[in-house]
Design an enzyme around this catalytic site. Structure first.
Site, mmCIF file in Angstrom:
data_model
loop_
_atom_site.group_PDB
_atom_site.id
_atom_site.type_symbol
_atom_site.label_atom_id
_atom_site.label_comp_id
_atom_site.label_asym_id
_atom_site.label_seq_id
_atom_site.Cartn_x
_atom_site.Cartn_y
_atom_site.Cartn_z
ATOM 1 N N GLY A 24 34.866 -58.385 65.147
ATOM 2 C CA GLY A 24 34.112 -59.067 64.007
ATOM 3 C C GLY A 24 33.947 -58.519 62.688
ATOM 4 O O GLY A 24 33.276 -58.910 62.051
ATOM 5 N N GLY A 25 34.412 -57.474 62.456
ATOM 6 C CA GLY A 25 34.506 -56.770 61.281
ATOM 7 C C GLY A 25 34.782 -57.736 60.062
ATOM 8 O O GLY A 25 34.118 -57.875 59.129
ATOM 9 N N ASP A 66 37.992 -66.337 69.268
ATOM 10 C CA ASP A 66 38.831 -65.298 69.984
ATOM 11 C C ASP A 66 39.067 -65.666 71.545
ATOM 12 O O ASP A 66 37.930 -66.050 71.948
ATOM 13 C CB ASP A 66 38.137 -63.904 69.731
ATOM 14 C CG ASP A 66 39.074 -62.864 70.057
ATOM 15 O OD1 ASP A 66 39.654 -62.168 69.041
ATOM 16 O OD2 ASP A 66 39.359 -62.678 71.317
ATOM 17 N N ARG A 105 35.338 -59.797 74.238
ATOM 18 C CA ARG A 105 35.373 -59.524 73.062
ATOM 19 C C ARG A 105 34.652 -60.274 72.354
ATOM 20 O O ARG A 105 33.993 -59.911 71.180
ATOM 21 C CB ARG A 105 37.051 -59.613 72.272
ATOM 22 C CG ARG A 105 37.782 -58.249 72.873
ATOM 23 C CD ARG A 105 39.166 -58.478 72.737
ATOM 24 N NE ARG A 105 39.358 -58.633 71.208
ATOM 25 C CZ ARG A 105 39.915 -57.808 70.281
ATOM 26 N NH1 ARG A 105 39.549 -56.364 70.830
ATOM 27 N NH2 ARG A 105 39.793 -58.052 69.055
ATOM 28 N N GLY A 108 43.972 -69.270 70.564
ATOM 29 C CA GLY A 108 44.386 -69.637 69.047
ATOM 30 C C GLY A 108 45.593 -70.556 68.873
ATOM 31 O O GLY A 108 45.731 -71.153 67.962
ATOM 32 N N ASP A 122 44.489 -62.754 62.087
ATOM 33 C CA ASP A 122 44.481 -61.176 62.418
ATOM 34 C C ASP A 122 44.999 -61.205 63.851
ATOM 35 O O ASP A 122 44.082 -60.992 64.974
ATOM 36 C CB ASP A 122 43.268 -60.486 62.158
ATOM 37 C CG ASP A 122 43.153 -59.224 62.030
ATOM 38 O OD1 ASP A 122 44.202 -58.396 61.850
ATOM 39 O OD2 ASP A 122 42.321 -58.641 62.853
ATOM 40 N N CYS A 162 47.760 -54.463 62.461
ATOM 41 C CA CYS A 162 47.416 -52.856 62.273
ATOM 42 C C CYS A 162 48.612 -52.011 62.762
ATOM 43 O O CYS A 162 48.465 -51.198 63.533
ATOM 44 C CB CYS A 162 46.115 -52.441 62.980
ATOM 45 S SG CYS A 162 45.717 -53.065 64.314
#
Length: 405
Positions: free
Chosen positions: A209-210, A228, A233, A260, A277, A332
């Site tokens: 959630g950031g 999501d 999550r 998704g 992301d 990431c």
């Protein structure tokens, strides 16, 4: 033939002892013992061995420094919560020598813009070379790329080399927390998305959630869908929204738990801006944490299939975007297989299978605007990559912006 005319092979196969012969061992009994006593290599060590082999070749002489940073404590940024009474929080952060790196970049962008205007009048060129070697030089008579700071986002970080930790956020009178601690480099994909007033925005892989919270901080989303596939999550996403966002705002956020990859079948061609992301090898987590580690031996197949999953999610994000809209893809991970290769393949598939033309936008100006806060790679064919560094231990974060024609 054994004694008494009985065949010897069945006796040996079933472990029935012929005279003078001991019973044959049953291997499955011993396998259990071998499995119980064989040393197990931790997933974190497996990840590091994998990265040494792949990233050592990819990054060359830069890998030892990046490796050391991955194995050290990560730096964080404090995303200021505009929904809380955050004025005192900002003052306290500045009192401890933290600075809002987003505002600093905006000022730098304005200075570059003014310099380019002067240079254009005088017939000079303006360089936009970023940290670690540039790829873009703006010729005379043109303006530098627009500043990616079209939002109200404020995020505080400590200077390079300063390893001070932020203290936990505190609630205001309404119970909303003053700031959210996150990898500050994770904000760059949100800034690259450049949300404009009343945009319909989709965060396709939103939890925990950031980035969803950062999108709300822009104050520009006409509608925000946060999705999501993981229900557990998604619960974490609800907790973040509850802790940082007032009820009337969070009720306007559409939170779902769809796959998704199927989003285009639900709301294709709907959104002005889409953030993808994707799940990835989460390189820092993989070398530091055993729990939920993608390098665990039971998850080998899942890890090998990541690029395919990432490609499917990005294609779905492209299909969910309106013509003229933008998609930002991010991971990431340092892996080109999860980064540039996914972008290039998605552009090709969108064109050949869906007759959709997309192109990757030049984001090299990010290295200029944010080089005081982050260390960037200069080797990406498309997109930008933040490299962990001991003096600026953020990332890794890869992000690339696609525009749908």
């Amino acid at each position: 033939m054994a004694m008494g005319g009985r065949p010897l092979l069945p006796l040996l196969r079933w472990g029935l002892g012929a005279p003078g012969l001991s019973a044959a061992p049953r291997r499955h009994r011993h396998k259990e013992k071998w499995a119980a006593t064989a040393p197990r290599i931790p997933a974190t060590r497996l990840a590091l061995h994998h990265f040494d082999a792949s990233y050592g070749l990819q990054l060359g002489e830069r890998w030892p420094a990046v490796r050391a940073a991955l194995l050290c404590e990560q730096k964080y940024g404090a995303l200021l919560n505009s929904f809380a009474s955050a004025e005192h929080a900002a003052q306290e952060l500045e009192l401890h020598n933290a600075t809002d790196f987003v505002s600093e970049a905006a000022r730098k962008a304005q200075s570059l813009l003014q310099g380019s205007e002067v240079g254009a009048e005088e017939g000079e060129s303006v360089s936009l070379e970023g940290h670690g070697g540039g790829r873009t030089v703006t010729p005379a008579g043109t303006s530098p790329p627009p500043a990616p700071i079209g939002s109200n986002i404020k995020c505080y970080t400590f200077p390079r080399g300063d390893i001070t930790r932020f203290r936990p956020a505190w609630p205001d009178s309404l119970g909303l927390l003053s700031y959210y601690l996150m990898d500050a480099a994770s904000l760059l994909p949100v800034l690259a998305l450049n949300v404009q007033p009343d945009d319909f925005v989709l965060d396709l892989c939103a939890a925990p959630g950031g980035k969803t919270l950062a999108l709300l901080q822009t104050g520009a989303c006409g509608h925000l869908a946060a999705n999501d596939i993981s229900i557990s999550r998604t619960k974490r996403l609800y907790q973040i929204l509850s802790s940082y966002v007032p009820k009337n705002v969070r009720e306007a956020v559409s939170v779902t738990s769809y796959d998704g990859r199927d989003w285009a079948e639900l709301e294709g061609g709907t959104f002005h801006k889409v953030l993808v992301d994707v799940p990835c090898t989460t390189d820092r987590h993989s070398v530091m944490e055993t729990d939920n580690n993608i390098f665990h031996r039971t998850r080998t197949k899942e890890r090998q299939m990541l690029p395919m999953l990432q490609l499917q999610l990005l294609i779905s994000g492209i299909l969910a975007t309106k013509p003229g809209g933008d998609v930002v893809y991010s991971t990431c991970s340092l892996s080109p297989l999860q980064n540039e290769y996914v972008i290039e393949r998605a552009i090709e598939i969108a064109e050949t299978q869906f007759n959709i033309t997309t192109h990757a936008e030049d984001l090299s100006h990010f290295r200029t605007l944010f080089q005081d806060t982050f260390s960037f790679s200069s080797d990406c064919r498309v997109g930008e990559l933040v490299l962990p560094h001991l003096t600026a231990n953020f990332g890794p974060i890869y992000f690339c912006k696609l525009h749908r024609a």
